[in-house]
Design a protein around this motif. Structure first.
Motif, mmCIF file in Angstrom:
data_model
loop_
_atom_site.group_PDB
_atom_site.id
_atom_site.type_symbol
_atom_site.label_atom_id
_atom_site.label_comp_id
_atom_site.label_asym_id
_atom_site.label_seq_id
_atom_site.Cartn_x
_atom_site.Cartn_y
_atom_site.Cartn_z
ATOM 1 N N PHE A 182 28.442 32.250 -25.011
ATOM 2 C CA PHE A 182 29.677 33.025 -25.166
ATOM 3 C C PHE A 182 30.871 32.458 -24.397
ATOM 4 O O PHE A 182 31.934 32.209 -24.970
ATOM 5 C CB PHE A 182 29.399 34.466 -24.740
ATOM 6 N N GLY A 183 30.683 32.217 -23.109
ATOM 7 C CA GLY A 183 31.793 31.725 -22.282
ATOM 8 C C GLY A 183 32.267 30.354 -22.722
ATOM 9 O O GLY A 183 33.473 30.093 -22.836
ATOM 10 N N SER A 228 31.875 28.959 -25.642
ATOM 11 C CA SER A 228 32.483 29.072 -26.963
ATOM 12 C C SER A 228 33.927 29.559 -26.855
ATOM 13 O O SER A 228 34.828 29.010 -27.487
ATOM 14 C CB SER A 228 31.641 30.028 -27.806
ATOM 15 N N ASN A 229 34.145 30.581 -26.013
ATOM 16 C CA ASN A 229 35.503 31.097 -25.830
ATOM 17 C C ASN A 229 36.414 30.087 -25.146
ATOM 18 O O ASN A 229 37.630 30.167 -25.269
ATOM 19 C CB ASN A 229 35.482 32.369 -24.992
ATOM 20 N N ALA A 230 35.807 29.158 -24.408
ATOM 21 C CA ALA A 230 36.614 28.156 -23.716
ATOM 22 C C ALA A 230 36.898 26.956 -24.615
ATOM 23 O O ALA A 230 37.557 26.009 -24.196
ATOM 24 C CB ALA A 230 35.906 27.698 -22.440
ATOM 25 N N GLY A 231 36.381 27.006 -25.839
ATOM 26 C CA GLY A 231 36.684 25.943 -26.792
ATOM 27 C C GLY A 231 35.844 24.687 -26.618
ATOM 28 O O GLY A 231 36.210 23.623 -27.107
ATOM 29 N N VAL A 232 34.711 24.820 -25.962
ATOM 30 C CA VAL A 232 33.831 23.658 -25.781
ATOM 31 C C VAL A 232 33.201 23.292 -27.130
ATOM 32 O O VAL A 232 32.916 24.167 -27.952
ATOM 33 C CB VAL A 232 32.739 23.981 -24.736
ATOM 34 N N ALA A 233 33.010 21.993 -27.345
ATOM 35 C CA ALA A 233 32.462 21.535 -28.630
ATOM 36 C C ALA A 233 31.032 22.033 -28.814
ATOM 37 O O ALA A 233 30.269 22.148 -27.859
ATOM 38 C CB ALA A 233 32.482 20.017 -28.693
ATOM 39 N N ASN A 234 30.683 22.324 -30.069
ATOM 40 C CA ASN A 234 29.370 22.888 -30.364
ATOM 41 C C ASN A 234 28.222 22.022 -29.869
ATOM 42 O O ASN A 234 27.204 22.539 -29.391
ATOM 43 C CB ASN A 234 29.227 23.119 -31.866
ATOM 44 N N ILE A 267 27.836 22.612 -26.237
ATOM 45 C CA ILE A 267 27.322 23.970 -26.022
ATOM 46 C C ILE A 267 25.809 23.980 -26.256
ATOM 47 O O ILE A 267 25.042 24.533 -25.460
ATOM 48 C CB ILE A 267 28.013 24.974 -26.979
ATOM 49 N N ARG A 288 22.993 32.761 -18.921
ATOM 50 C CA ARG A 288 24.438 32.807 -19.171
ATOM 51 C C ARG A 288 25.214 32.488 -17.894
ATOM 52 O O ARG A 288 26.245 31.812 -17.931
ATOM 53 C CB ARG A 288 24.825 34.196 -19.693
#
Ligand SMILES: Nc1ncnc2c1ncn2[C@@H]1O[C@H](COP(=O)(O)OP(=O)(O)OP(=O)(O)O)[C@@H](O)[C@H]1O
Ligand SMILES: [Mg+2]
Lengths: 233, 304
Positions: A104-105, A107-113, A116, A152
């Motif tokens: 979640f965090g 993803s919200n920070a725009g890290v590449a999949n 992640i 998490r």
């Protein structure tokens, strides 16, 4: 300079409750510290000041060289990315899978999949939840849910892991397992751990530094200590 | 790259949230649609009124009759006098002398008719027609005053202008225009609140999610983003029916009425491209107002 430096801190809530009074506490990098004390003595308030959920009314709180009290509201998120926080009530998103909750965090920070995926896999391995990626929180046991929370919290490899009564909702056996996981993270990742608890058995079994609070002040601080909160009047 | 990723993750989530909170979203959608419908009507009315007054102002003319015995010098003086009036469009003054008027009369009359025979017998000396100036003026409200000033000039016999009724109508029309603009502004504020309230409720239903977002280090802008996107989407969705109604409805009305509103003098604005502009305004109002409503709602609910 210590990793955590709390110097002459006061916390007065708006209604005049003095939750913390002239408290000073220093914690080294990589330490594992228990914070104990009777209910309403200010344990949660103390750790809330570490992750800047509350600002001290007076005094300084420094975490990893950052003067936390001076971080403006709009920049708190930067601090939170360097911390991991675990609660008694899990705070998982019921509509997201285990994987999505841990991601979640990031993803919200725009890290590449792709990044992640790596990080989440590693975190889930560390807490022993490999293979549960697609499960939803409601289909997990309490202990498993708390492991998801720990995953998490550590997914970003923080320097500091803050746990506010992480075993409060768990039975003694599960509680021990969770503390083992936290201890393993402290050992393997060199993560500093500050853990609030009033679980006597756990504190006594671990032989770590124990800081005991009463009415917002430190009444005992012992290395390799034991649970003394119930002996203090 | 990072921002694009965050944006697209959130657009997808916003649609999910609208579907998930279906009853709430549809309630605010219906309200927004109705409000924007009224806005659409107000835009069409305002656009037509604007067009009407502009056409009218362009055709405000009066005819000045000069004494038929006036000499060339006296006529030049009259012209100068008219030109010096502020409200007169000085370079649009048209002068028609006796001869021109006689020719015009003959052109309009049927050959062999009584008028034709009589007029054709006139020569320059016994031509009783009065030379005239056709004067365009700028403001309808001042026509009476301008006419009085011109009448007071030497050798001017009379001033005629037929727009007396229209002149009275213009202030009324201007009031209608102002009222419709007020209605548009008022309704926009209503939509801000409508969408703001919907977003407030979705925020409320997602307060746990927001708390967790803050916990795991999500920036305020990213926390706000899904709600702002959701508000914008709601605003745009709410403008779709009004846009369809504007384009089809107005075109049908225009065709049915033959482009004329009750009186032939009141011409309607042609549907193309007018309705396209109106639609663009509607979708812009929907989007901006949705964005604004949700932004302010989130602002109040987040510790930002
Ligand atoms: N947001 C708040 N506003 C006002 N008073 C508060 C607030 N949070 C905590 N307090 C008060 O501050 C004191 C310390 O609270 P805190 O939550 O830190 O205690 P605690 O040691 O964590 O207790 P527990 O073991 O029950 O979790 C209590 O008296 C509590 O009522
Ligand atoms: Mg507490």
């Amino acid at each position: 300079m210590k990793f955590i430096e709390i110097k002459h801190c006061y916390k007065l809530y708006r209604d005049g409750v003095a939750a913390i009074s002239d408290l000073s506490l220093f914690i080294d990098k990589g330490e594992f510290v228990f914070i104990t004390g009777e209910t309403a003595c200010g344990k949660s308030t103390l750790v809330k000041m570490l992750y800047r959920e509350e600002k001290p009314t007076k005094g300084t709180v420094i975490v990893g060289g950052i003067n936390v009290a001076k971080v403006p509201n709009s920049k708190v998120y930067k601090l939170r990315r360097k911390l991991g926080i675990v609660f008694q009530d899990f705070k998982l998103l019921p509509k997201l899978t285990v994987y999505e909750n841990v991601a979640f965090g990031l993803s919200n920070a725009g890290v590449a999949n792709s990044i992640i995926r790596q990080k989440v896999r590693l975190a889930l391995e560390r807490v022993g939840l490999k293979g549960k990626e697609k499960s939803f929180p409601k289909n997990l046991s309490g202990g498993e849910q708390q492991r998801v929370c720990i995953a998490r919290a550590i997914v970003n490899e923080p320097k500091l892991l803050i746990c506010d009564e992480p075993t409060g909702n768990l039975d003694p056996k599960t509680s021990k397992e969770i503390v083992k996981v936290i201890n393993k993270i402290n050992k393997e990742m060199k993560t500093t751990v500050v853990m609030v608890t009033h679980d006597k058995e756990i504190v006594n079994s671990m032989r770590k530094r124990v800081v005991t609070l009463s009415n917002g002040v430190i009444v005992d601080d012992t290395q390799k200590g034991s649970y003394v909160a119930d002996e203090i009047d | 790259m990072k921002l694009i990723r965050i944006f697209f993750r959130n657009v997808a989530n916003a649609f999910k949230s609208i579907v998930r909170n279906f009853s709430l979203s549809s309630a605010s959608l219906i309200c927004t649609t109705i409000t924007l419908l009224v806005v659409a009507i107000a835009i069409i009315v305002a656009g037509n009124i604007n067009n009407f007054t502009r056409n009218l102002s362009n055709s405000l003319t009066m005819i000045v009759f000069v004494d038929s015995g006036a000499t060339a010098e006296e006529i030049a003086q009259v012209k100068q006098g008219i030109e010096s009036i502020k409200d007169v469009k000085a370079d649009e003054i048209i002068y028609k002398d006796k001869k021109t008027l006689k020719e015009e009369t003959l052109e309009n009359a049927e050959k062999g008719s009584t008028i034709y025979t009589i007029v054709s017998t006139w020569d320059d000396n016994d031509n009783p027609l009065e030379p005239e100036f056709i004067v365009s003026v700028k403001t309808a409200n001042k026509m009476e005053k301008t006419a009085d000033t011109i009448t007071s000039l030497n050798k001017v016999k009379s001033v005629k202008y037929s727009e007396k009724v229209l002149e009275k109508m213009i202030p009324l029309v201007e009031i209608v225009e102002k009222v419709s603009i007020c209605i548009i502004v008022g309704l926009i504020i209503v939509i801000v609140f409508l969408i703001g309230n919907t977003i407030k409720l979705t925020i409320y239903s997602r307060s746990e999610e927001i708390e967790i977002m803050r916990l795991v280090g999500t920036s305020n802008n990213v926390i706000r983003l899904p709600f702002v996107i959701e508000g914008t989407i709601l605003g745009i969705l709410g403008s779709l029916v009004p846009i369809a109604m504007t384009i089809w409805g107005y075109t049908i009305c225009y065709d049915k009425l033959g482009g004329i509103f009750f009186a032939p003098a009141i011409k309607m604005v042609e549907p193309m491209p007018f309705t396209i502009y109106a639609s663009l305004i509607l979708v812009a109002i929907g989007a901006i107002v949705g964005m604004l409503g949700s932004y302010t709602a989130v602002r109040r609910y987040l510790k930002v």
